[in-house]
Structures are given as structure tokens and as C-alpha cells.
Design a protein around this motif. Structure first.
Motif, PDB file in Angstrom:
ATOM      1  N   THR A 153       0.809  -1.219   0.000  1.00 18.33           N
ATOM      2  CA  THR A 153       0.000   0.000   0.000  1.00 18.33           C
ATOM      3  C   THR A 153       0.840   1.266   0.000  1.00 18.33           C
ATOM      4  O   THR A 153       0.311   2.360  -0.172  1.00 18.33           O
ATOM      5  CB  THR A 153      -0.912   0.022   1.240  1.00 18.33           C
ATOM      6  OG1 THR A 153      -0.106   0.085   2.429  1.00 18.33           O
ATOM      7  CG2 THR A 153      -1.806  -1.208   1.277  1.00 18.33           C
ATOM      8  N   GLY A 154       2.121   1.131   0.227  1.00 15.55           N
ATOM      9  CA  GLY A 154       2.981   2.304   0.309  1.00 15.55           C
ATOM     10  C   GLY A 154       3.074   2.887   1.700  1.00 15.55           C
ATOM     11  O   GLY A 154       3.766   3.895   1.907  1.00 15.55           O
ATOM     12  N   ALA A 155       2.389   2.286   2.682  1.00 16.68           N
ATOM     13  CA  ALA A 155       2.475   2.765   4.060  1.00 16.68           C
ATOM     14  C   ALA A 155       3.889   2.549   4.589  1.00 16.68           C
ATOM     15  O   ALA A 155       4.557   1.579   4.199  1.00 16.68           O
ATOM     16  CB  ALA A 155       1.464   2.030   4.938  1.00 16.68           C
ATOM     17  N   PRO A 156       4.374   3.427   5.459  1.00 15.58           N
ATOM     18  CA  PRO A 156       5.718   3.250   6.024  1.00 15.58           C
ATOM     19  C   PRO A 156       5.869   1.877   6.659  1.00 15.58           C
ATOM     20  O   PRO A 156       5.014   1.439   7.433  1.00 15.58           O
ATOM     21  CB  PRO A 156       5.798   4.360   7.071  1.00 15.58           C
ATOM     22  CG  PRO A 156       4.840   5.405   6.593  1.00 15.58           C
ATOM     23  CD  PRO A 156       3.717   4.649   5.951  1.00 15.58           C
ATOM     24  N   GLU A 157       6.947   1.191   6.350  1.00 20.25           N
ATOM     25  CA  GLU A 157       7.169  -0.176   6.833  1.00 20.25           C
ATOM     26  C   GLU A 157       7.979  -0.138   8.126  1.00 20.25           C
ATOM     27  O   GLU A 157       9.150  -0.513   8.177  1.00 20.25           O
ATOM     28  CB  GLU A 157       7.867  -0.995   5.734  1.00 20.25           C
ATOM     29  CG  GLU A 157       7.033  -1.100   4.467  1.00 20.25           C
ATOM     30  CD  GLU A 157       7.790  -1.699   3.299  1.00 20.25           C
ATOM     31  OE1 GLU A 157       8.951  -2.125   3.489  1.00 20.25           O
ATOM     32  OE2 GLU A 157       7.234  -1.735   2.184  1.00 20.25           O
ATOM     33  N   VAL A 158       7.322   0.340   9.187  1.00 23.58           N
ATOM     34  CA  VAL A 158       8.010   0.558  10.457  1.00 23.58           C
ATOM     35  C   VAL A 158       7.423  -0.257  11.600  1.00 23.58           C
ATOM     36  O   VAL A 158       8.019  -0.342  12.681  1.00 23.58           O
ATOM     37  CB  VAL A 158       8.010   2.057  10.834  1.00 23.58           C
ATOM     38  CG1 VAL A 158       8.828   2.857   9.826  1.00 23.58           C
ATOM     39  CG2 VAL A 158       6.584   2.600  10.911  1.00 23.58           C
ATOM     40  N   GLY A 159       6.247  -0.834  11.416  1.00 25.28           N
ATOM     41  CA  GLY A 159       5.623  -1.594  12.486  1.00 25.28           C
ATOM     42  C   GLY A 159       5.019  -0.716  13.557  1.00 25.28           C
ATOM     43  O   GLY A 159       5.039   0.524  13.483  1.00 25.28           O
ATOM     44  N   LEU A 160       4.492  -1.367  14.583  1.00 28.27           N
ATOM     45  CA  LEU A 160       3.725  -0.669  15.611  1.00 28.27           C
ATOM     46  C   LEU A 160       4.525  -0.585  16.916  1.00 28.27           C
ATOM     47  O   LEU A 160       4.096  -1.067  17.955  1.00 28.27           O
ATOM     48  CB  LEU A 160       2.395  -1.391  15.839  1.00 28.27           C
ATOM     49  CG  LEU A 160       1.239  -0.532  16.369  1.00 28.27           C
ATOM     50  CD1 LEU A 160       0.960   0.635  15.450  1.00 28.27           C
ATOM     51  CD2 LEU A 160      -0.005  -1.374  16.535  1.00 28.27           C
ATOM     52  N   GLU A 161       5.655   0.056  16.843  1.00 29.39           N
ATOM     53  CA  GLU A 161       6.464   0.211  18.050  1.00 29.39           C
ATOM     54  C   GLU A 161       6.101   1.473  18.818  1.00 29.39           C
ATOM     55  O   GLU A 161       6.240   1.535  20.018  1.00 29.39           O
ATOM     56  CB  GLU A 161       7.949   0.187  17.681  1.00 29.39           C
ATOM     57  CG  GLU A 161       8.381  -1.153  17.086  1.00 29.39           C
ATOM     58  CD  GLU A 161       9.873  -1.295  16.948  1.00 29.39           C
ATOM     59  OE1 GLU A 161      10.537  -1.543  17.965  1.00 29.39           O
ATOM     60  OE2 GLU A 161      10.363  -1.163  15.819  1.00 29.39           O
ATOM     61  N   SER A 162       5.620   2.512  18.132  1.00 27.16           N
ATOM     62  CA  SER A 162       5.100   3.725  18.769  1.00 27.16           C
ATOM     63  C   SER A 162       4.513   4.594  17.676  1.00 27.16           C
ATOM     64  O   SER A 162       5.242   5.343  17.004  1.00 27.16           O
ATOM     65  CB  SER A 162       6.202   4.478  19.523  1.00 27.16           C
ATOM     66  OG  SER A 162       5.657   5.615  20.186  1.00 27.16           O
ATOM     67  N   GLN A 163       3.175   4.502  17.511  1.00 26.42           N
ATOM     68  CA  GLN A 163       2.524   5.195  16.404  1.00 26.42           C
ATOM     69  C   GLN A 163       1.246   5.873  16.880  1.00 26.42           C
ATOM     70  O   GLN A 163       0.572   5.389  17.781  1.00 26.42           O
ATOM     71  CB  GLN A 163       2.198   4.210  15.272  1.00 26.42           C
ATOM     72  CG  GLN A 163       3.410   3.521  14.671  1.00 26.42           C
ATOM     73  CD  GLN A 163       4.346   4.476  13.953  1.00 26.42           C
ATOM     74  OE1 GLN A 163       3.926   5.511  13.442  1.00 26.42           O
ATOM     75  NE2 GLN A 163       5.626   4.137  13.904  1.00 26.42           N
ATOM     76  N   GLU A 164       0.905   6.996  16.242  1.00 24.62           N
ATOM     77  CA  GLU A 164      -0.303   7.743  16.607  1.00 24.62           C
ATOM     78  C   GLU A 164      -1.553   7.060  16.059  1.00 24.62           C
ATOM     79  O   GLU A 164      -1.597   6.673  14.898  1.00 24.62           O
ATOM     80  CB  GLU A 164      -0.223   9.170  16.071  1.00 24.62           C
ATOM     81  CG  GLU A 164       0.828  10.019  16.772  1.00 24.62           C
ATOM     82  CD  GLU A 164       0.919  11.417  16.198  1.00 24.62           C
ATOM     83  OE1 GLU A 164       0.413  11.625  15.070  1.00 24.62           O
ATOM     84  OE2 GLU A 164       1.492  12.305  16.869  1.00 24.62           O
TER      85      GLU A 164
END
Length: 210
Positions: A153-164
């Protein structure tokens, strides 16, 4: 950060009584024979300060189910329970430039049968979805993030370590009231991930900052 909840309920009831089949007494000829009683009340402005709070809908946790796996990854999806932020403060009580945010952070997934088997939080992504109507656009859902194994999808590939998950703009006085959000969750792992039942904790925190 304040995570509190205050509920105030005011209730009044009126009970009407009627009696039928009784004779009506004669009225006095002199209309001035009765007396009236003045009833008055002075209601002072409320002195209870408003506050900002967060609640999560009742739930039994989220059980991710496999859906959308392909040759590059195995995918397991679910839906975050509805999260509600309620701001009862008066605009004049909110400092200029103050804002708030709900931030989510996942722990690693640990296999129930073997604590040595883990899946890091970087493999869990989400797509927040605003459920309430923002009248001024001052409250918005957080940006979607993907597992480090991209979902295309093009979403940042960072995972859920600290997200709004949910955030107000730079001036939360622009839109006080109630805001609701949930999110589509997606755990994307390698195709050779070890079989087993895994558990993780997703922590949601409300921050109020200026």
C-alpha cells in the motif's frame, strides 16, 4: 497525561396521580382566600473543571485471523476496539497551542508453548479509521503503518512500536467534545514463521502536550 473519567447524572421525575369517581368539593366564593408560595432557586456556575479522558470499548482482546497471505508473507488481521477521547474542558481553559494524541505501542508476540519463539512488534501494522465526524478538521486519525514486510500500500514499513492512533491539531481548543477511532490491524510475518499460539500486548496512551 491524565487518563480519567468523570460521569455526572442529573435526573428528575414527576409522578401524576388521578382519582376518579369522587365528588368535587365546592370552591370558595372569594378568589383571594388562597395563598401562593414563591419557590426560587439560585444555580451557581459549575466549578468542576473539565478534563480530557480516554476509554476503550469493552472487549475480550483481539484475535487475529489469517487472511491475505501470499507468496511473500503470511498475514493475520483483526479490528481494534473503538477508542474514545472526550474533552470537556472550556476553550478558554486550554492553553494556546496545546494538543493531544493517542499513541499505540505493541510488545513482541510470544509463543504460549515456547517463550523463545517471538515475533517482534515491527511485524504488526495498522490503519486507523476516524469514526466520529470532525466539524473543524482539528481531530484526525493517525497515519497507517505497515509491517516491515510491506503490504503493497505504500504505508511506512516501520511496524507498531510507537505510532499515533488519533491526534488533535496544534490547538485542541478548536474542537472539544468526543472523538472516536478504531483501526484495522495486520500482522505480516515471513512465510516460514514457526507455528504456535502467540500473545502480545497493545498499549494505548493518551498524551496531552503543549
Amino acid at each position: 497525561m491524565r487518563i480519567t473519567r468523570t460521569t455526572q447524572v442529573l435526573a428528575a421525575s414527576v409522578l401524576g396521580l388521578a382519582l376518579a369517581g369522587l365528588a368535587t368539593p365546592a370552591l370558595a366564593d372569594d378568589p383571594g382566600s388562597g395563598s401562593g408560595i414563591d419557590v426560587s432557586v439560585t444555580i451557581e456556575p459549575t466549578t468542576t473543571p473539565g478534563q480530557i479522558s480516554m476509554t476503550v470499548a469493552d472487549n475480550d482482546g483481539v484475535s487475529l485471523q489469517e487472511n491475505g497471505s501470499d507468496a511473500t508473507a503470511r498475514q493475520f488481521v483483526g479490528t481494534l476496539p473503538t477508542v474514545t477521547v472526550t474533552d470537556t474542558r472550556r476553550p478558554e481553559d486550554i492553553p494556546a497551542g496545546e494538543f493531544w494524541a493517542v499513541v499505540g505501542q505493541s510488545s513482541q508476540f510470544v509463543a504460549a508453548d515456547d517463550p523463545a519463539k517471538t515475533i517482534g512488534p515491527e511485524y504488526l501494522g495498522w490503519k486507523p479509521r476516524l469514526l466520529s465526524e470532525s466539524t473543524t478538521g482539528a481531530v484526525a486519525a493517525g497515519e497507517p503503518v505497515s509491517s516491515v514486510i510491506g503490504d503493497g500500500t505504500g504505508a511506512p514499513e516501520v511496524g507498531l512500536e510507537s505510532q499515533e492512533l488519533l491526534v488533535s491539531t496544534a490547538n485542541s481548543a478548536d474542537e472539544i467534545g468526543t472523538s472516536q477511532v478504531n483501526a484495522d490491524l495486520a500482522l505480516r510475518t515471513s512465510t516460514d514463521v514457526a507455528a504456535g499460539e502467540y500473545h502480545s500486548t497493545l498499549t494505548l496512551s493518551l498524551f496531552n502536550q503543549s
